[in-house]
Design a protein around this motif. Structure first.
Motif, PDB file in Angstrom:
ATOM      1  N   ARG A 173      64.649  56.169  48.522  1.00 13.94           N
ATOM      2  CA  ARG A 173      64.797  54.974  49.345  1.00 13.94           C
ATOM      3  C   ARG A 173      63.811  55.010  50.514  1.00 13.94           C
ATOM      4  O   ARG A 173      63.430  56.078  50.984  1.00 13.94           O
ATOM      5  CB  ARG A 173      66.222  54.888  49.922  1.00 13.94           C
ATOM      6  CG  ARG A 173      67.308  54.754  48.863  1.00 13.94           C
ATOM      7  CD  ARG A 173      67.311  53.367  48.270  1.00 13.94           C
ATOM      8  NE  ARG A 173      68.267  53.238  47.185  1.00 13.94           N
ATOM      9  CZ  ARG A 173      67.956  53.303  45.892  1.00 13.94           C
ATOM     10  NH1 ARG A 173      66.699  53.496  45.523  1.00 13.94           N
ATOM     11  NH2 ARG A 173      68.886  53.153  44.968  1.00 13.94           N
ATOM     12  N   THR A 174      63.424  53.813  50.957  1.00 14.65           N
ATOM     13  CA  THR A 174      62.555  53.702  52.128  1.00 14.65           C
ATOM     14  C   THR A 174      63.248  52.854  53.188  1.00 14.65           C
ATOM     15  O   THR A 174      64.137  52.047  52.884  1.00 14.65           O
ATOM     16  CB  THR A 174      61.199  53.068  51.785  1.00 14.65           C
ATOM     17  OG1 THR A 174      61.423  51.761  51.222  1.00 14.65           O
ATOM     18  CG2 THR A 174      60.438  53.920  50.797  1.00 14.65           C
ATOM     19  N   LEU A 175      62.815  53.056  54.409  1.00 17.37           N
ATOM     20  CA  LEU A 175      63.325  52.272  55.529  1.00 17.37           C
ATOM     21  C   LEU A 175      62.598  50.931  55.543  1.00 17.37           C
ATOM     22  O   LEU A 175      61.374  50.884  55.492  1.00 17.37           O
ATOM     23  CB  LEU A 175      63.073  53.038  56.824  1.00 17.37           C
ATOM     24  CG  LEU A 175      63.805  52.567  58.077  1.00 17.37           C
ATOM     25  CD1 LEU A 175      65.303  52.779  57.921  1.00 17.37           C
ATOM     26  CD2 LEU A 175      63.284  53.335  59.285  1.00 17.37           C
ATOM     27  N   ARG A 176      63.367  49.849  55.590  1.00 14.94           N
ATOM     28  CA  ARG A 176      62.747  48.523  55.634  1.00 14.94           C
ATOM     29  C   ARG A 176      62.607  48.028  57.068  1.00 14.94           C
ATOM     30  O   ARG A 176      61.561  47.547  57.474  1.00 14.94           O
ATOM     31  CB  ARG A 176      63.569  47.524  54.814  1.00 14.94           C
ATOM     32  CG  ARG A 176      62.873  46.178  54.593  1.00 14.94           C
ATOM     33  CD  ARG A 176      63.677  45.304  53.654  1.00 14.94           C
ATOM     34  NE  ARG A 176      64.975  44.947  54.261  1.00 14.94           N
ATOM     35  CZ  ARG A 176      65.994  44.439  53.591  1.00 14.94           C
ATOM     36  NH1 ARG A 176      65.895  44.272  52.277  1.00 14.94           N
ATOM     37  NH2 ARG A 176      67.127  44.149  54.206  1.00 14.94           N
ATOM     38  N   THR A 177      63.681  48.149  57.850  1.00 10.95           N
ATOM     39  CA  THR A 177      63.645  47.726  59.249  1.00 10.95           C
ATOM     40  C   THR A 177      64.596  48.576  60.074  1.00 10.95           C
ATOM     41  O   THR A 177      65.551  49.150  59.556  1.00 10.95           O
ATOM     42  CB  THR A 177      64.070  46.245  59.443  1.00 10.95           C
ATOM     43  OG1 THR A 177      65.398  46.071  58.962  1.00 10.95           O
ATOM     44  CG2 THR A 177      63.131  45.301  58.712  1.00 10.95           C
ATOM     45  N   VAL A 178      64.305  48.634  61.374  1.00 10.95           N
ATOM     46  CA  VAL A 178      65.255  49.156  62.360  1.00 10.95           C
ATOM     47  C   VAL A 178      65.741  47.946  63.149  1.00 10.95           C
ATOM     48  O   VAL A 178      64.932  47.204  63.721  1.00 10.95           O
ATOM     49  CB  VAL A 178      64.596  50.179  63.302  1.00 10.95           C
ATOM     50  CG1 VAL A 178      65.609  50.687  64.326  1.00 10.95           C
ATOM     51  CG2 VAL A 178      64.015  51.344  62.515  1.00 10.95           C
ATOM     52  N   GLU A 179      67.046  47.740  63.133  1.00  9.41           N
ATOM     53  CA  GLU A 179      67.611  46.518  63.700  1.00  9.41           C
ATOM     54  C   GLU A 179      68.029  46.721  65.162  1.00  9.41           C
ATOM     55  O   GLU A 179      68.694  47.701  65.488  1.00  9.41           O
ATOM     56  CB  GLU A 179      68.837  46.080  62.892  1.00  9.41           C
ATOM     57  CG  GLU A 179      68.576  45.884  61.405  1.00  9.41           C
ATOM     58  CD  GLU A 179      67.730  44.663  61.132  1.00  9.41           C
ATOM     59  OE1 GLU A 179      67.615  43.808  62.032  1.00  9.41           O
ATOM     60  OE2 GLU A 179      67.179  44.554  60.017  1.00  9.41           O
ATOM     61  N   PRO A 180      67.661  45.759  66.040  1.00 14.25           N
ATOM     62  CA  PRO A 180      68.091  45.859  67.445  1.00 14.25           C
ATOM     63  C   PRO A 180      69.462  45.231  67.665  1.00 14.25           C
ATOM     64  O   PRO A 180      69.875  44.319  66.941  1.00 14.25           O
ATOM     65  CB  PRO A 180      67.010  45.061  68.181  1.00 14.25           C
ATOM     66  CG  PRO A 180      66.600  44.004  67.183  1.00 14.25           C
ATOM     67  CD  PRO A 180      66.726  44.642  65.820  1.00 14.25           C
ATOM     68  N   GLY A 181      70.146  45.726  68.673  1.00 15.69           N
ATOM     69  CA  GLY A 181      71.404  45.123  69.087  1.00 15.69           C
ATOM     70  C   GLY A 181      71.165  44.158  70.234  1.00 15.69           C
ATOM     71  O   GLY A 181      70.020  43.950  70.672  1.00 15.69           O
TER      72      GLY A 181
END
Length: 404
Positions: free
Chosen positions: A207-215
């Motif tokens: 698996r790969t990281l697609r996005t890092v989501e902000p809060g």
């Protein structure tokens, strides 16, 4: 006449070079200037995760008593090198100073690779490379909350262990089909994933990281993987490999390896006979190796050549590795993936005991080329010592005897 050796970088390889130079009686011909970018002397980067278990940065230090005060050594910390001039034989530092050299050794190491995904630079994202990185992770850790480590190699799994010691519930995301894919095979990776999974670590391989989501507060809230999986987390650690720091290649007019690094020969010398490279930044025969042991061998070889005009050639990097993580023991050595022509594999996969062992033999069926151990790596020292030699007994018996 005293000559000046300038070492750019005071990491593990640069420190070993300075040590080797200072302990040799022939060193009196050399003045050694070490230019270190970090604010502290060299330390054991391999043991970084122990800082999360109670050790201090000072306890990781590599300098022996008397090293820092040796009058033959000038160590300048917090002094990044920004440029160099081969014709003038000088290097330029960030503080505006210039240092002349008779011999120059580049030991600039590597930098962490951070996938350029959206959100990779949000607050709550960290790399795992220096004492300061680990201290920042410790300050941000929240016991009981989830954490995501991107990278399932040696350093990534060390980060996993450190975060678990801080009380975090850890996920590890790895692009390769199995963990530690550079050191062990699919069978060993399967056992490793199963054993650390029993300890509560969630493994996401292939698996790969697609996005890092902000809060809402602008900090990390979670990550999204390429298969649509969403993981809630306030903390992301990138440990997805390294890239050689070869920025000085351009001002020095030096060639780089195909995948980066200062291109050097089997003696770690560049095309300029006065300039050498060692450690993770050195592309020996075009290849960089991100492990400590090969860097030490390079440092020792260059020291002997500078002091005595001759030293051993580097015929191949030792990529053997052993990791003991949360009680799970795993090791890979030699030709662990059986890539040698005609290689034979002997495998013992004990599902009941949760262990896996493989030895790789040459086509003659007797000479040991490599192996993999997972779940029980007690045989590692004995087997590694036999690399390139004929086995004294059958593989099955050898594994049994070595694991007693």
């Amino acid at each position: 006449m005293t000559r000046t050796l300038v070492v750019v970088g005071h990491g593990m390889a640069g420190h070993r070079l300075a040590e080797e130079m200072l302990k040799d009686p022939a060193q009196e011909r050399w003045r050694i200037v070490v230019l270190g970018e970090e604010p502290r002397p060299a330390y054991d980067r391999v043991a970084l995760s122990s800082l999360l278990g109670g050790r201090t940065a000072d306890q990781l230090g590599l300098a022996a008593p008397g090293f820092l005060g040796d009058p033959r050594l000038e160590l300048r910390l917090g002094t990044p090198v920004t440029g160099a001039d081969r014709r003038a034989r000088t290097v330029s530092c960030a503080d505006g100073s210039r240092v002349g050299y008779d011999a120059l050794v580049l030991a600039t190491g590597s930098r962490p690779f951070v996938p350029p995904v959206p959100g990779h630079d949000l607050p709550g994202c960290f790399v795992y490379r220096t004492v300061e990185d680990v201290e920042a992770i410790r300050a941000a850790a929240v016991p009981g909350r989830p954490a995501v480590v991107v990278g399932g190699g040696l350093l990534g799994l060390e980060a996993v262990g450190g975060l678990r010691r801080l009380g975090m519930r850890t996920h590890v995301v790895e692009l390769a089909p199995w963990l530690m894919s550079q050191q062990i095979d699919a069978g060993g990776g399967r056992v490793l994933a199963r054993l650390i999974g029993r300890l509560g670590v969630r493994v996401h391989c292939g698996r790969t990281l697609r996005t890092v989501e902000p809060g809402p507060d602008g900090r990390v809230r979670g990550v999204a993987l390429d298969d649509g999986t969403a993981l809630d987390t306030p903390l992301v650690v990138f440990s997805a490999g390294v890239r050689p720091r070869d920025d000085l290649a351009a001002p020095l007019g030096l060639a780089r390896g195909e995948r980066g690094g200062f291109l050097v020969d089997e003696h770690c010398r560049t095309a300029d006979e006065r300039v050498w490279a060692i450690g993770e930044c050195a592309a020996v025969a075009g290849r960089c190796v991100g492990l400590a042991a090969p860097g030490y061998r390079m440092a020792e070889s260059v020291a002997r050549r500078l002091l005595h005009g001759a030293g051993p050639a580097l015929t191949g990097a030792d990529t053997s590795a052993r990791l003991k993580l949360l009680g799970v023991d795993v090791a890979g050595f030699g030709d662990a993936h059986a890539r040698s022509e005609g290689a034979l594999e002997f495998i013992r996969d004990d599902h009941g005991a949760g262990s896996y062992a493989k030895v790789v033999l040459a086509a003659d069926g007797r000479t040991l080329l490599g192996g993999v151990l997972a779940g029980d790596a007690r045989a590692y020292p004995a087997l590694r010592a036999l690399l390139g030699r004929e086995l004294p007994m059958a593989p099955e018996r050898l594994l049994t005897e070595a694991q007693r």
